[in-house]
Design an enzyme around this catalytic site. Structure first.
Site, PDB file in Angstrom:
ATOM      1  N   CYS A   1       0.807  -1.221   0.000  1.00 35.18           N
ATOM      2  CA  CYS A   1       0.000   0.000   0.000  1.00 35.18           C
ATOM      3  C   CYS A   1       0.844   1.277   0.000  1.00 35.18           C
ATOM      4  O   CYS A   1       0.323   2.364  -0.232  1.00 35.18           O
ATOM      5  CB  CYS A   1      -0.940   0.010   1.196  1.00 35.18           C
ATOM      6  SG  CYS A   1      -2.140  -1.313   1.098  1.00 35.18           S
TER       7      CYS A   1
ATOM      8  N   HIS B   1      -3.084   7.358   2.467  1.00 37.25           N
ATOM      9  CA  HIS B   1      -3.525   6.075   1.930  1.00 37.25           C
ATOM     10  C   HIS B   1      -4.880   5.754   2.549  1.00 37.25           C
ATOM     11  O   HIS B   1      -5.086   5.916   3.750  1.00 37.25           O
ATOM     12  CB  HIS B   1      -2.499   4.991   2.273  1.00 37.25           C
ATOM     13  CG  HIS B   1      -2.992   3.608   2.017  1.00 37.25           C
ATOM     14  ND1 HIS B   1      -3.539   3.247   0.802  1.00 37.25           N
ATOM     15  CD2 HIS B   1      -3.049   2.515   2.812  1.00 37.25           C
ATOM     16  CE1 HIS B   1      -3.890   1.973   0.871  1.00 37.25           C
ATOM     17  NE2 HIS B   1      -3.617   1.503   2.074  1.00 37.25           N
TER      18      HIS B   1
ATOM     19  N   ASN C   1      -9.938   0.080   0.159  1.00 36.71           N
ATOM     20  CA  ASN C   1      -8.479   0.173   0.112  1.00 36.71           C
ATOM     21  C   ASN C   1      -7.989  -0.364  -1.234  1.00 36.71           C
ATOM     22  O   ASN C   1      -8.032  -1.566  -1.475  1.00 36.71           O
ATOM     23  CB  ASN C   1      -7.900  -0.643   1.277  1.00 36.71           C
ATOM     24  CG  ASN C   1      -6.389  -0.655   1.304  1.00 36.71           C
ATOM     25  OD1 ASN C   1      -5.730  -0.218   0.359  1.00 36.71           O
ATOM     26  ND2 ASN C   1      -5.832  -1.170   2.387  1.00 36.71           N
TER      27      ASN C   1
HETATM   28  N1  ACO Z   1     -17.768  -8.330   9.772  1.00 37.64           N
HETATM   29  C1  ACO Z   1     -18.110  -8.601  11.038  1.00 37.64           C
HETATM   30  N2  ACO Z   1     -17.210  -8.902  11.986  1.00 37.64           N
HETATM   31  C2  ACO Z   1     -15.911  -8.914  11.632  1.00 37.64           C
HETATM   32  C3  ACO Z   1     -15.483  -8.632  10.320  1.00 37.64           C
HETATM   33  C4  ACO Z   1     -16.474  -8.336   9.372  1.00 37.64           C
HETATM   34  N3  ACO Z   1     -16.182  -8.042   8.086  1.00 37.64           N
HETATM   35  N4  ACO Z   1     -14.129  -8.720  10.279  1.00 37.64           N
HETATM   36  C5  ACO Z   1     -13.722  -9.038  11.520  1.00 37.64           C
HETATM   37  N5  ACO Z   1     -14.788  -9.169  12.339  1.00 37.64           N
HETATM   38  C6  ACO Z   1     -14.816  -9.516  13.762  1.00 37.64           C
HETATM   39  C7  ACO Z   1     -13.576 -10.252  14.206  1.00 37.64           C
HETATM   40  O1  ACO Z   1     -13.697 -11.640  13.923  1.00 37.64           O
HETATM   41  C8  ACO Z   1     -13.579  -9.966  15.682  1.00 37.64           C
HETATM   42  O2  ACO Z   1     -14.519 -10.822  16.305  1.00 37.64           O
HETATM   43  P1  ACO Z   1     -14.199 -11.443  17.781  1.00 37.64           P
HETATM   44  O3  ACO Z   1     -14.111 -10.247  18.685  1.00 37.64           O
HETATM   45  O4  ACO Z   1     -15.377 -12.314  18.016  1.00 37.64           O
HETATM   46  O5  ACO Z   1     -12.896 -12.165  17.637  1.00 37.64           O
HETATM   47  C9  ACO Z   1     -14.142  -8.542  15.782  1.00 37.64           C
HETATM   48  O6  ACO Z   1     -14.801  -8.312  14.527  1.00 37.64           O
HETATM   49  C10 ACO Z   1     -13.077  -7.485  15.980  1.00 37.64           C
HETATM   50  O7  ACO Z   1     -12.024  -7.725  15.061  1.00 37.64           O
HETATM   51  P2  ACO Z   1     -10.769  -6.776  14.987  1.00 37.64           P
HETATM   52  O8  ACO Z   1      -9.812  -7.326  13.975  1.00 37.64           O
HETATM   53  O9  ACO Z   1     -10.247  -6.513  16.367  1.00 37.64           O
HETATM   54  O10 ACO Z   1     -11.461  -5.441  14.418  1.00 37.64           O
HETATM   55  P3  ACO Z   1     -10.823  -4.034  14.210  1.00 37.64           P
HETATM   56  O11 ACO Z   1     -11.626  -3.031  14.920  1.00 37.64           O
HETATM   57  O12 ACO Z   1      -9.338  -4.035  14.422  1.00 37.64           O
HETATM   58  O13 ACO Z   1     -11.064  -3.786  12.644  1.00 37.64           O
HETATM   59  C11 ACO Z   1      -9.800  -3.875  10.580  1.00 37.64           C
HETATM   60  C12 ACO Z   1     -10.498  -4.674  11.705  1.00 37.64           C
HETATM   61  C13 ACO Z   1     -10.840  -3.049   9.877  1.00 37.64           C
HETATM   62  C14 ACO Z   1      -9.133  -4.844   9.628  1.00 37.64           C
HETATM   63  C15 ACO Z   1      -8.723  -2.936  11.200  1.00 37.64           C
HETATM   64  O14 ACO Z   1      -7.950  -3.672  12.113  1.00 37.64           O
HETATM   65  C16 ACO Z   1      -7.792  -2.317  10.171  1.00 37.64           C
HETATM   66  O15 ACO Z   1      -8.189  -1.452   9.416  1.00 37.64           O
HETATM   67  N6  ACO Z   1      -6.508  -2.689  10.199  1.00 37.64           N
HETATM   68  C17 ACO Z   1      -5.476  -2.030   9.370  1.00 37.64           C
HETATM   69  C18 ACO Z   1      -5.563  -2.377   7.917  1.00 37.64           C
HETATM   70  C19 ACO Z   1      -4.434  -1.686   7.187  1.00 37.64           C
HETATM   71  O16 ACO Z   1      -4.208  -0.502   7.327  1.00 37.64           O
HETATM   72  N7  ACO Z   1      -3.624  -2.436   6.455  1.00 37.64           N
HETATM   73  C20 ACO Z   1      -2.448  -1.862   5.829  1.00 37.64           C
HETATM   74  C21 ACO Z   1      -2.626  -1.513   4.418  1.00 37.64           C
HETATM   75  S1  ACO Z   1      -3.157  -2.898   3.459  1.00 37.64           S
HETATM   76  C22 ACO Z   1      -1.836  -3.384   2.444  1.00 37.64           C
HETATM   77  O17 ACO Z   1      -0.698  -3.045   2.559  1.00 37.64           O
HETATM   78  C23 ACO Z   1      -2.190  -4.366   1.405  1.00 37.64           C
END
Ligand code: ACO
Length: 332
Positions: A114, A259, A289
């Site tokens: 990214c 980004h 993204n």
């Molecule tokens: N729908 C419903 N529930 C979900 C979903 C979904 N799509 N995805 C995850 N959950 C659940 C999980 O299973 C978890 O359930 P649990 O508590 O029963 O275990 C709960 O939601 C919380 O999950 P988290 O991963 O803690 O959620 P978070 O608030 O961190 O959000 C997200 C997840 C959106 C992925 C966030 O962590 C994020 O944006 N991370 C950074 C992504 C990023 O910037 N990546 C870098 C660039 S990408 C690249 O380089 C290709």
């Protein structure tokens, strides 16, 4: 003394718009969860027949036109992608060059996930300032949908396809130049965000302190929560560093164009810098993204909305797999 300037910007979005509700049909997820945790409402996916190079060539063609150049004026082509048409070769940059009728100049891809567009800016700026090239075509082109596991709700709802391109040209005028670009990486966290193929070598045990299961299926795998925390900390430190190094106050930034991975990450950085809402460019709601394409797509969004004016000061930042990250300060 040569300076490098962002001479033109363009983007291309594939036609198939996919709202969050479409994922509700096959996954235990909801429009509400996706919107609340990420800000994303829709994303666009390419057709089966379209590769990331096809998206890239559309953006590139428009960027060349907007720069009032011909394909024959381009002397270097570089593409950033995590979803190239071919895993190893030929590069997307070679494919895009051929489709534009460009021959006998260098073309290569870079892999910085990214953060790809920030890496492209750094490379293009250095080549222009060294006097090696005059008009460099840089492209972030992604068909992320081709590496998504559509049974993994934690990743497949986050990404979209698209492409952005820019012409970086030689200028003598510092007031219209790319002022500074900072890039960095830390491979210690490689296995928190990766697309492992069957033939790939497994990362060594000490490559990360997280030790989660890796599935060698060629699909994107991410420990989102851990990436999130590292991304916020790192991006804040990085933008504060580039601003103070260049003695620029956040209030002097016309557009902060981060980004577009997650609205909460963007807002955390925006709050830390005390930026006004009007300074922050947001497209994540619409496109999700789009990895290396997200920043040029966002710059082009405000260009098309006539919000981008000559002389505007832009602050860019990005964080991605590797981990890689970076930031840039430039005049349009
Ligand atoms: N729908 C419903 N529930 C979900 C979903 C979904 N799509 N995805 C995850 N959950 C659940 C999980 O299973 C978890 O359930 P649990 O508590 O029963 O275990 C709960 O939601 C919380 O999950 P988290 O991963 O803690 O959620 P978070 O608030 O961190 O959000 C997200 C997840 C959106 C992925 C966030 O962590 C994020 O944006 N991370 C950074 C992504 C990023 O910037 N990546 C870098 C660039 S990408 C690249 O380089 C290709």
């Amino acid at each position: 003394m040569y300076y490098a300037s962002l001479r033109s910007i363009a983007s291309f979005t594939p036609s198939r718009c996919v709202p969050n509700s479409e994922f509700e049909k096959t996954l235990d997820t909801s429009d509400e969860w996706i919107t609340k945790r990420t800000g994303i409402r829709t994303r666009y996916f390419a057709l089966d027949s379209q590769g990331s190079s096809d998206l890239g060539v559309e953006a590139a063609r428009l960027a060349i036109k907007r720069a009032n150049l011909e394909s024959s004026d381009i002397d270097l082509v570089i593409c950033a992608t995590l979803s190239p048409d071919f895993a190893a070769m030929p590069s997307n940059a070679c494919l895009i060059s051929a489709k534009l009728g460009i021959q006998n100049i260098p073309a290569f891809d870079i892999s910085a996930a990214c953060t790809g567009f920030i890496y492209l800016l750094k490379i293009a700026k250095s080549f222009i300032e060294s006097g090696a090239y005059q008009n460099i075509l840089i492209i972030g082109a992604e068909k992320v949908s081709s590496v998504l596991d559509f049974s993994d709700r934690g990743t497949c709802v986050l990404f979209g396809d698209g492409a952005g391109a820019a012409i970086i040209s030689r200028t003598k005028d510092k007031a219209e130049s790319i002022l500074d670009v900072h890039i960095s990486a830390n491979g210690k966290y490689a296995d928190l965000l990766m697309t492992p193929q069957k033939a790939d070598k497994a990362p060594s045990k000490d490559s990360s302190d997280t030790n989660h299961d890796i599935h060698y299926n060629g699909k994107l795998q991410m420990k989102g929560n851990e990436v999130f925390k590292y991304a916020v900390r790192t991006l804040i430190a990085d933008v504060e560093h580039i601003l103070s190094k260049n003695a620029i106050s956040p209030k002097d930034i016309t557009h902060f164009i981060p980004h577009q991975a997650n609205l909460r990450i963007i807002n955390a950085v925006g709050e830390q810098l005390a930026l006004k809402e009007s300074q922050i460019v947001l497209t994540v709601q619409k496109y999700g993204n789009t990895s290396a394409a997200s920043i040029p797509m966002a710059i082009d969004e405000i260009y098309r909305e006539h919000r981008l004016k000559k002389g505007d000061l832009l602050l860019l930042d990005a964080f991605g797999g590797g981990f890689t990250w970076g930031s840039a300060l430039l005049h349009f």
